[in-house]
Motif scaffolding. Structure first.
Motif, mmCIF file in Angstrom:
data_model
loop_
_atom_site.group_PDB
_atom_site.id
_atom_site.type_symbol
_atom_site.label_atom_id
_atom_site.label_comp_id
_atom_site.label_asym_id
_atom_site.label_seq_id
_atom_site.Cartn_x
_atom_site.Cartn_y
_atom_site.Cartn_z
ATOM 1 N N THR A 122 13.272 1.962 -1.208
ATOM 2 C CA THR A 122 12.756 1.988 -2.573
ATOM 3 C C THR A 122 11.427 1.265 -2.674
ATOM 4 O O THR A 122 10.524 1.688 -3.406
ATOM 5 C CB THR A 122 13.775 1.344 -3.533
ATOM 6 N N ALA A 123 11.286 0.163 -1.951
ATOM 7 C CA ALA A 123 10.038 -0.606 -1.995
ATOM 8 C C ALA A 123 8.848 0.223 -1.545
ATOM 9 O O ALA A 123 7.717 0.026 -2.030
ATOM 10 C CB ALA A 123 10.169 -1.856 -1.125
ATOM 11 N N PHE A 124 9.077 1.159 -0.638
ATOM 12 C CA PHE A 124 7.979 1.973 -0.120
ATOM 13 C C PHE A 124 7.837 3.307 -0.853
ATOM 14 O O PHE A 124 6.725 3.856 -0.893
ATOM 15 C CB PHE A 124 8.188 2.245 1.374
ATOM 16 N N THR A 125 8.915 3.828 -1.415
ATOM 17 C CA THR A 125 8.844 5.148 -2.056
ATOM 18 C C THR A 125 8.516 5.075 -3.544
ATOM 19 O O THR A 125 7.785 5.921 -4.054
ATOM 20 C CB THR A 125 10.171 5.897 -1.871
ATOM 21 N N ASP A 126 9.047 4.071 -4.234
ATOM 22 C CA ASP A 126 8.820 3.967 -5.680
ATOM 23 C C ASP A 126 7.587 3.141 -6.034
ATOM 24 O O ASP A 126 7.176 3.099 -7.194
ATOM 25 C CB ASP A 126 10.044 3.353 -6.374
ATOM 26 N N PHE A 127 7.023 2.482 -5.051
ATOM 27 C CA PHE A 127 5.835 1.649 -5.266
ATOM 28 C C PHE A 127 4.844 1.910 -4.127
ATOM 29 O O PHE A 127 5.256 2.271 -3.026
ATOM 30 C CB PHE A 127 6.212 0.154 -5.305
ATOM 31 N N PRO A 128 3.545 1.700 -4.376
ATOM 32 C CA PRO A 128 2.552 1.958 -3.310
ATOM 33 C C PRO A 128 2.483 0.822 -2.287
ATOM 34 O O PRO A 128 1.403 0.333 -1.954
ATOM 35 C CB PRO A 128 1.243 2.091 -4.104
ATOM 36 N N LEU A 129 3.646 0.409 -1.768
ATOM 37 C CA LEU A 129 3.681 -0.733 -0.861
ATOM 38 C C LEU A 129 2.958 -0.438 0.450
ATOM 39 O O LEU A 129 2.288 -1.323 1.004
ATOM 40 C CB LEU A 129 5.129 -1.146 -0.578
ATOM 41 N N ALA A 130 3.084 0.780 0.968
ATOM 42 C CA ALA A 130 2.424 1.116 2.227
ATOM 43 C C ALA A 130 0.904 0.976 2.095
ATOM 44 O O ALA A 130 0.243 0.418 2.977
ATOM 45 C CB ALA A 130 2.799 2.529 2.655
ATOM 46 N N ARG A 131 0.351 1.479 0.996
ATOM 47 C CA ARG A 131 -1.084 1.363 0.761
ATOM 48 C C ARG A 131 -1.488 -0.101 0.619
ATOM 49 O O ARG A 131 -2.496 -0.552 1.176
ATOM 50 C CB ARG A 131 -1.465 2.134 -0.503
ATOM 51 N N GLN A 132 -0.701 -0.864 -0.138
ATOM 52 C CA GLN A 132 -1.000 -2.277 -0.347
ATOM 53 C C GLN A 132 -0.840 -3.077 0.937
ATOM 54 O O GLN A 132 -1.579 -4.032 1.194
ATOM 55 C CB GLN A 132 -0.097 -2.822 -1.459
ATOM 56 N N TYR A 133 0.108 -2.669 1.750
ATOM 57 C CA TYR A 133 0.302 -3.295 3.063
ATOM 58 C C TYR A 133 -0.947 -3.075 3.928
ATOM 59 O O TYR A 133 -1.437 -4.015 4.586
ATOM 60 C CB TYR A 133 1.533 -2.692 3.737
ATOM 61 N N PHE A 134 -1.453 -1.853 3.921
ATOM 62 C CA PHE A 134 -2.664 -1.548 4.680
ATOM 63 C C PHE A 134 -3.854 -2.341 4.149
ATOM 64 O O PHE A 134 -4.679 -2.840 4.936
ATOM 65 C CB PHE A 134 -2.954 -0.046 4.611
ATOM 66 N N ASN A 135 -3.951 -2.462 2.823
ATOM 67 C CA ASN A 135 -5.041 -3.239 2.234
ATOM 68 C C ASN A 135 -5.041 -4.667 2.766
ATOM 69 O O ASN A 135 -6.073 -5.187 3.214
ATOM 70 C CB ASN A 135 -4.924 -3.256 0.709
ATOM 71 N N SER A 136 -3.886 -5.320 2.698
ATOM 72 C CA SER A 136 -3.792 -6.706 3.163
ATOM 73 C C SER A 136 -4.087 -6.809 4.651
ATOM 74 O O SER A 136 -4.761 -7.749 5.102
ATOM 75 C CB SER A 136 -2.395 -7.270 2.864
ATOM 76 N N LEU A 137 -3.586 -5.847 5.413
ATOM 77 C CA LEU A 137 -3.727 -5.922 6.867
ATOM 78 C C LEU A 137 -5.172 -5.773 7.299
ATOM 79 O O LEU A 137 -5.685 -6.586 8.092
ATOM 80 C CB LEU A 137 -2.858 -4.849 7.524
ATOM 81 N N ILE A 152 -5.397 -17.864 13.681
ATOM 82 C CA ILE A 152 -4.101 -17.981 13.014
ATOM 83 C C ILE A 152 -4.241 -18.478 11.590
ATOM 84 O O ILE A 152 -3.714 -17.880 10.646
ATOM 85 C CB ILE A 152 -3.162 -18.893 13.828
ATOM 86 N N PHE A 153 -4.971 -19.600 11.398
ATOM 87 C CA PHE A 153 -5.007 -20.102 10.026
ATOM 88 C C PHE A 153 -5.894 -19.248 9.118
ATOM 89 O O PHE A 153 -5.672 -19.182 7.909
ATOM 90 C CB PHE A 153 -5.366 -21.591 9.957
ATOM 91 N N THR A 154 -6.876 -18.534 9.693
ATOM 92 C CA THR A 154 -7.665 -17.615 8.869
ATOM 93 C C THR A 154 -6.843 -16.407 8.464
ATOM 94 O O THR A 154 -6.866 -15.984 7.296
ATOM 95 C CB THR A 154 -8.926 -17.162 9.628
ATOM 96 N N PHE A 155 -6.119 -15.832 9.409
ATOM 97 C CA PHE A 155 -5.267 -14.676 9.095
ATOM 98 C C PHE A 155 -4.225 -15.054 8.060
ATOM 99 O O PHE A 155 -3.989 -14.317 7.087
ATOM 100 C CB PHE A 155 -4.592 -14.173 10.369
ATOM 101 N N LEU A 156 -3.585 -16.196 8.249
ATOM 102 C CA LEU A 156 -2.545 -16.626 7.313
ATOM 103 C C LEU A 156 -3.126 -16.872 5.930
ATOM 104 O O LEU A 156 -2.548 -16.456 4.917
ATOM 105 C CB LEU A 156 -1.869 -17.893 7.838
ATOM 106 N N ASN A 157 -4.264 -17.535 5.867
ATOM 107 C CA ASN A 157 -4.888 -17.825 4.582
ATOM 108 C C ASN A 157 -5.304 -16.545 3.864
ATOM 109 O O ASN A 157 -5.077 -16.383 2.654
ATOM 110 C CB ASN A 157 -6.113 -18.728 4.788
ATOM 111 N N THR A 158 -5.890 -15.611 4.612
ATOM 112 C CA THR A 158 -6.324 -14.353 4.012
ATOM 113 C C THR A 158 -5.140 -13.501 3.599
ATOM 114 O O THR A 158 -5.151 -12.853 2.540
ATOM 115 C CB THR A 158 -7.206 -13.567 5.000
ATOM 116 N N TRP A 159 -4.102 -13.483 4.422
ATOM 117 C CA TRP A 159 -2.904 -12.709 4.118
ATOM 118 C C TRP A 159 -2.246 -13.180 2.821
ATOM 119 O O TRP A 159 -1.647 -12.394 2.095
ATOM 120 C CB TRP A 159 -1.922 -12.829 5.285
#
Length: 275
Positions: A57-72, A198-205
């Motif tokens: 449901t998290a991926f089908t009813d909401f744009p989580l995949a797109r938002q996941y890609f944005n963050s990544l 590590i701390f840059t990735f974590l902070n940005t994430w």
């Protein structure tokens, strides 16, 4: 150490770990519960019938995949950019004598300025440039702004420890200043670069305030902001789906830390930072 002492040490460590492990364990188990059981008391730590459809449901009813890609991709670009520019700046402050080198103490003031203080003037600049509701301010500002100050400090402290004889040998081989940076200093700076990564990735994430201010379109949201949007048509919170989405956001951070944890500890130790 005797056997009893070892057992006592392990018991104490397990007890001390409970406050840190329990929230994560509850998040994972609650993500597999029906919505009406998430806030049950006492909390259910072992779901009888795991509801794996919460993740679907998290991926089908909401744009989580797109938002996941944005963050990544934002986290990756900011991490790579910060590693590159902070290593250049750190090397310059550590190994090159120039008139403005004393300004490094002034640059460190950036560590003491909260992002909440600068977010309004930054928003005015971004808005005047027509870059609101884009990912550009989330990429450019961290690389060249205050968040990169700590990375520059770590790299400078590491480069200071490099013996001067190594650079002298490089000069005898005909290396330029940039060649000394690229072929001598950078290859032995992997521990410090891992710490910065590590701390840059974590902070940005985990960016929340900045995306909340700059972005308005849900498809442009990053994960921290997206996780606040899990509500039904009546405005009620979908706690189980929200926790399922939150559980998936932990995976990239764990992967990055597991891969580079040894270099991370070594880099902080050699740069003079302590936890």
């Amino acid at each position: 150490m005797s056997r009893r002492a070892k057992i006592a040490t392990y018991v104490v460590m397990v007890v001390l770990a409970v406050p840190f492990v329990f929230p994560t364990w509850w998040m994972i188990t609650a993500s597999l519960l029906p919505a009406n059981e998430v806030l049950a008391y006492p909390p259910k730590l072992f779901p009888n019938q795991p509801q794996w459809e919460n993740y679907k449901t998290a991926f089908t009813d909401f744009p989580l995949a797109r938002q996941y890609f944005n963050s990544l991709y934002i986290a990756v670009l900011v991490t790579l950019g910060t590693m590159f520019f902070s290593s250049l700046a750190g090397y310059a402050f550590a190994r090159i004598r120039f008139r403005g080198e004393k300004l490094f103490a002034l640059i460190l003031i950036g560590l003491m300025v909260p992002s909440e203080v600068t977010i309004i003037p930054l928003f005015r600049v971004v808005d005047d440039l027509g870059l609101t509701n884009t990912h550009w301010p989330l990429i450019v500002v961290p690389i060249f702004g205050a968040p990169s100050v700590l990375a520059t400090f770590v790299m400078r402290q590491f480069f200071i420890t490099i013996p001067g004889e190594l650079e002298e040998a490089g000069r005898l081989d005909g290396l330029s200043r940039f060649g000394l940076y690229r072929r001598v200093a950078l290859p032995i700076a992997k521990p410090a670069l891992a710490a910065v990564a590590i701390f840059t990735f974590l902070n940005t994430w985990n960016f929340f305030l900045e995306p909340l201010v700059y972005l308005t379109d849900k498809d442009m949201f990053t994960l921290p902001v997206a996780l606040t949007q899990y509500v039904d048509v009546y405005g009620g919170h979908l706690w189980n789906v929200q926790l399922a989405a939150a559980t998936t956001t932990v995976v990239p951070v764990l992967i990055v830390f597991i891969i580079a944890q040894r270099q991370f500890v070594e880099g902080l130790a050699q740069s003079g930072l302590k936890g």
